[in-house]
Design an enzyme around this catalytic site. Sequence first.
Site, PDB file in Angstrom:
ATOM      1  N   HIS A  79     -34.950 -27.118   7.759  1.00 14.55           N
ATOM      2  CA  HIS A  79     -35.021 -28.214   6.788  1.00 14.55           C
ATOM      3  C   HIS A  79     -34.724 -27.650   5.404  1.00 14.55           C
ATOM      4  O   HIS A  79     -35.096 -26.530   5.088  1.00 14.55           O
ATOM      5  CB  HIS A  79     -36.420 -28.852   6.778  1.00 14.55           C
ATOM      6  CG  HIS A  79     -36.450 -30.207   6.146  1.00 14.55           C
ATOM      7  ND1 HIS A  79     -36.545 -30.386   4.799  1.00 14.55           N
ATOM      8  CD2 HIS A  79     -36.363 -31.447   6.698  1.00 14.55           C
ATOM      9  CE1 HIS A  79     -36.541 -31.682   4.537  1.00 14.55           C
ATOM     10  NE2 HIS A  79     -36.421 -32.357   5.663  1.00 14.55           N
TER      11      HIS A  79
ATOM     12  N   ASP B  73     -37.114 -34.535  13.739  1.00 14.72           N
ATOM     13  CA  ASP B  73     -36.170 -34.962  14.788  1.00 14.72           C
ATOM     14  C   ASP B  73     -36.375 -34.242  16.107  1.00 14.72           C
ATOM     15  O   ASP B  73     -35.750 -34.587  17.105  1.00 14.72           O
ATOM     16  CB  ASP B  73     -34.732 -34.728  14.283  1.00 14.72           C
ATOM     17  CG  ASP B  73     -34.441 -35.606  13.080  1.00 14.72           C
ATOM     18  OD1 ASP B  73     -34.099 -35.064  12.019  1.00 14.72           O
ATOM     19  OD2 ASP B  73     -34.625 -36.834  13.197  1.00 14.72           O
TER      20      ASP B  73
HETATM   21  C1  SDX Z   1     -33.489 -34.680   8.350  1.00 13.62           C
HETATM   22  O1  SDX Z   1     -33.512 -33.843   3.480  1.00 13.62           O
HETATM   23  C2  SDX Z   1     -34.374 -34.495   4.204  1.00 13.62           C
HETATM   24  O2  SDX Z   1     -35.482 -34.777   3.798  1.00 13.62           O
HETATM   25  C3  SDX Z   1     -33.867 -34.912   5.570  1.00 13.62           C
HETATM   26  C4  SDX Z   1     -34.902 -35.567   6.489  1.00 13.62           C
HETATM   27  C5  SDX Z   1     -35.350 -36.938   5.973  1.00 13.62           C
HETATM   28  O3  SDX Z   1     -36.429 -37.387   6.358  1.00 13.62           O
HETATM   29  O4  SDX Z   1     -34.558 -37.569   5.233  1.00 13.62           O
HETATM   30  O5  SDX Z   1     -36.038 -34.733   6.618  1.00 13.62           O
HETATM   31  C6  SDX Z   1     -34.335 -35.809   7.872  1.00 13.62           C
HETATM   32  O6  SDX Z   1     -32.306 -34.714   8.126  1.00 13.62           O
HETATM   33  C7  SDX Z   1     -34.135 -33.477   8.998  1.00 13.62           C
HETATM   34  C8  SDX Z   1     -33.097 -32.346   9.323  1.00 13.62           C
HETATM   35  C9  SDX Z   1     -32.384 -32.737  10.598  1.00 13.62           C
HETATM   36  N1  SDX Z   1     -31.256 -31.803  10.859  1.00 13.62           N
HETATM   37  C10 SDX Z   1     -31.288 -30.937  11.880  1.00 13.62           C
HETATM   38  O7  SDX Z   1     -32.277 -30.758  12.606  1.00 13.62           O
HETATM   39  C11 SDX Z   1     -29.971 -30.189  12.086  1.00 13.62           C
HETATM   40  C12 SDX Z   1     -30.252 -28.690  12.278  1.00 13.62           C
HETATM   41  N2  SDX Z   1     -30.722 -28.177  10.983  1.00 13.62           N
HETATM   42  C13 SDX Z   1     -29.743 -27.545  10.125  1.00 13.62           C
HETATM   43  O8  SDX Z   1     -28.470 -28.103  10.166  1.00 13.62           O
HETATM   44  C14 SDX Z   1     -30.304 -27.220   8.740  1.00 13.62           C
HETATM   45  O9  SDX Z   1     -31.520 -26.637   8.923  1.00 13.62           O
HETATM   46  C15 SDX Z   1     -30.444 -28.328   7.716  1.00 13.62           C
HETATM   47  C16 SDX Z   1     -29.188 -29.100   7.541  1.00 13.62           C
HETATM   48  C17 SDX Z   1     -31.532 -29.279   8.115  1.00 13.62           C
HETATM   49  C18 SDX Z   1     -30.845 -27.679   6.384  1.00 13.62           C
HETATM   50  O10 SDX Z   1     -29.738 -26.966   5.968  1.00 13.62           O
HETATM   51  P1  SDX Z   1     -29.794 -26.089   4.604  1.00 13.62           P
HETATM   52  O11 SDX Z   1     -31.010 -26.355   3.816  1.00 13.62           O
HETATM   53  O12 SDX Z   1     -28.482 -26.236   3.937  1.00 13.62           O
HETATM   54  O13 SDX Z   1     -30.014 -24.658   5.145  1.00 13.62           O
HETATM   55  P2  SDX Z   1     -28.852 -23.723   5.550  1.00 13.62           P
HETATM   56  O14 SDX Z   1     -27.879 -24.475   6.399  1.00 13.62           O
HETATM   57  O15 SDX Z   1     -28.350 -23.037   4.322  1.00 13.62           O
HETATM   58  O16 SDX Z   1     -29.605 -22.692   6.489  1.00 13.62           O
HETATM   59  C19 SDX Z   1     -30.282 -21.599   5.928  1.00 13.62           C
HETATM   60  C20 SDX Z   1     -30.102 -20.501   6.966  1.00 13.62           C
HETATM   61  C21 SDX Z   1     -28.640 -20.315   7.387  1.00 13.62           C
HETATM   62  O17 SDX Z   1     -28.469 -18.953   7.737  1.00 13.62           O
HETATM   63  P3  SDX Z   1     -27.854 -17.934   6.621  1.00 13.62           P
HETATM   64  O18 SDX Z   1     -26.511 -18.522   6.178  1.00 13.62           O
HETATM   65  O19 SDX Z   1     -28.873 -17.901   5.480  1.00 13.62           O
HETATM   66  O20 SDX Z   1     -27.700 -16.627   7.357  1.00 13.62           O
HETATM   67  O21 SDX Z   1     -30.801 -20.882   8.169  1.00 13.62           O
HETATM   68  C22 SDX Z   1     -29.863 -21.033   9.233  1.00 13.62           C
HETATM   69  C23 SDX Z   1     -28.484 -21.160   8.615  1.00 13.62           C
HETATM   70  O22 SDX Z   1     -27.483 -20.653   9.504  1.00 13.62           O
HETATM   71  N3  SDX Z   1     -30.235 -22.255   9.928  1.00 13.62           N
HETATM   72  C24 SDX Z   1     -30.255 -22.400  11.250  1.00 13.62           C
HETATM   73  C25 SDX Z   1     -30.713 -23.723  11.465  1.00 13.62           C
HETATM   74  N4  SDX Z   1     -30.937 -24.311  10.307  1.00 13.62           N
HETATM   75  C26 SDX Z   1     -30.635 -23.414   9.352  1.00 13.62           C
HETATM   76  N5  SDX Z   1     -29.934 -21.569  12.263  1.00 13.62           N
HETATM   77  C27 SDX Z   1     -30.080 -22.061  13.512  1.00 13.62           C
HETATM   78  N6  SDX Z   1     -30.517 -23.310  13.819  1.00 13.62           N
HETATM   79  C28 SDX Z   1     -30.843 -24.155  12.813  1.00 13.62           C
HETATM   80  N7  SDX Z   1     -31.291 -25.397  13.116  1.00 13.62           N
END
Ligand code: SDX
Length: 436
Positions: free
Chosen positions: A313, A371
């Site tokens: 998140h 989720d």
């Molecule tokens: C919702 O914003 C909100 O409030 C949203 C929400 C709401 O109520 O409105 O809470 C609802 O959208 C919840 C999130 C649902 N999405 C998912 O579950 C999809 C999987 N999650 C990721 O796509 C990700 O965690 C996000 C999109 C939720 C957050 O992305 P960020 O903040 O941009 O973080 P990032 O992508 O920069 O990740 C940071 C690191 C990365 O690694 P590095 O580049 O630092 O090496 O963490 C890793 C990412 O690769 N990472 C994951 C991961 N999520 C982040 N690695 C594996 N699996 C994951 N799920």
Amino acid sequence: MSKPQDNAAEGVANITIAGEGHDFPVMQGTVGPSVVDISKLYGQTGYFTYDPGFTSTASCQSKITYIDGDQGVLLYRGYPIDQLAEQSNFLEVAYLLLSGELPGRAEYDEFEHAITHHTMVHEQLHDFFSGFRRDAHPMAVMCGVVGALSAFYHDSTDINDPYQRLVASRRLIAKMPTIAAMAYKYSVGQPFVYPENELDYTSNFLKMCFAVPAAPYKVNPILSRAMDRIFILHADHEQNASTSTVRLASSSGANPFACIAAGIACLWGPAHGGANEAALNMLAEIGTADRIPEYVRKAKDKNDPFRLMGFGHRVYKNYDPRAKVMQQTCHEVLGELGIKDDPLLEVAMELEKIALSDEYFIEKKLYPNIDFYSGITLKAMGFPTTMFTALFALARTVGWVAQWNEMIEDPSQRIGRPRQLYTGHTHRDYVPLVKR
Ligand code: SDX
């Protein structure tokens, strides 16, 4: 307990650019990070700030929802989400988010009566559905039909008229369940079911989804309570991507129905509200617990775009407080339905255990989000995975509408118009085709 307040100046931040110091006011909220007001930065320095994804940017002031990502705290108008989920109901939470206070008896009855008596949609809207293929994704239908409400309700599109904003707000909250249920019925080839005014908001929604003319339908109160709680968990969440979309669309003065349709479109993405559908599909693809290590490896591989859906998140670097309530609700629903040893739940619980003990997820503070368990619960209740994000949109309409009203009533709000760091070509003259 701190009461809402308008921002209090907390001092200045000095930024030195090209050897010259510039002071910018620091503003402090009631709780959470203070902000540096850089609105005059460009005028004073000729520089923009740069923050793709807005990881360090506050887009507005708001009194509606507060999140502490490190502590895993979520407050709606100061009330903790777990207390509201346990003791309140979705319509009361809607009133709270819209007005800022919990309603008294008379206020609640008036609000519930108004919402109940706006649940029907214009009969001609039924014709919109027949233009879609039966296998159209319900979110495609929701985007189209909600946007089309602008074509029906001209008497509540003047955003500068507080009464028209009230009517549009209540129409949207009241009609989203009807439209979502119609999208579901259309996808399964069953006739639409009209709202019934003597049912409560969520029971009415479940009946519009699952009743058929051929047989009587009785709403299961346990499932209705669980659905209502799921709506509460999804109602609002600060300046997330879809809420920011609604605010940006609204800043141009566009009508509320078009702006909510924009929010629905943004919510659909798998990184946002589409994650509940993607998470369930992921659990089904993993299939059995012995395949979890393979998927955890893929999620950790920088060269593999696969991510664990339902994990991570932008704000929560601790357990999403909604995920805990969602997990409890999941067990409650499966228990009520007599579903034992659900293979998807088993995979989910094993995956959560493995991920939370894995160095990668610990270091990156990746926890299950709302989720992760919602899909298992909704599937058990009888919804197809394609309906999961439509249910999220139904509930989040309350937050979008509350944030929309707050933005319009904010005297400092202007049209949102970010700038950029330009990295393209500088001036060059056109070369006619014969010379290229
Ligand atoms: C919702 O914003 C909100 O409030 C949203 C929400 C709401 O109520 O409105 O809470 C609802 O959208 C919840 C999130 C649902 N999405 C998912 O579950 C999809 C999987 N999650 C990721 O796509 C990700 O965690 C996000 C999109 C939720 C957050 O992305 P960020 O903040 O941009 O973080 P990032 O992508 O920069 O990740 C940071 C690191 C990365 O690694 P590095 O580049 O630092 O090496 O963490 C890793 C990412 O690769 N990472 C994951 C991961 N999520 C982040 N690695 C594996 N699996 C994951 N799920």
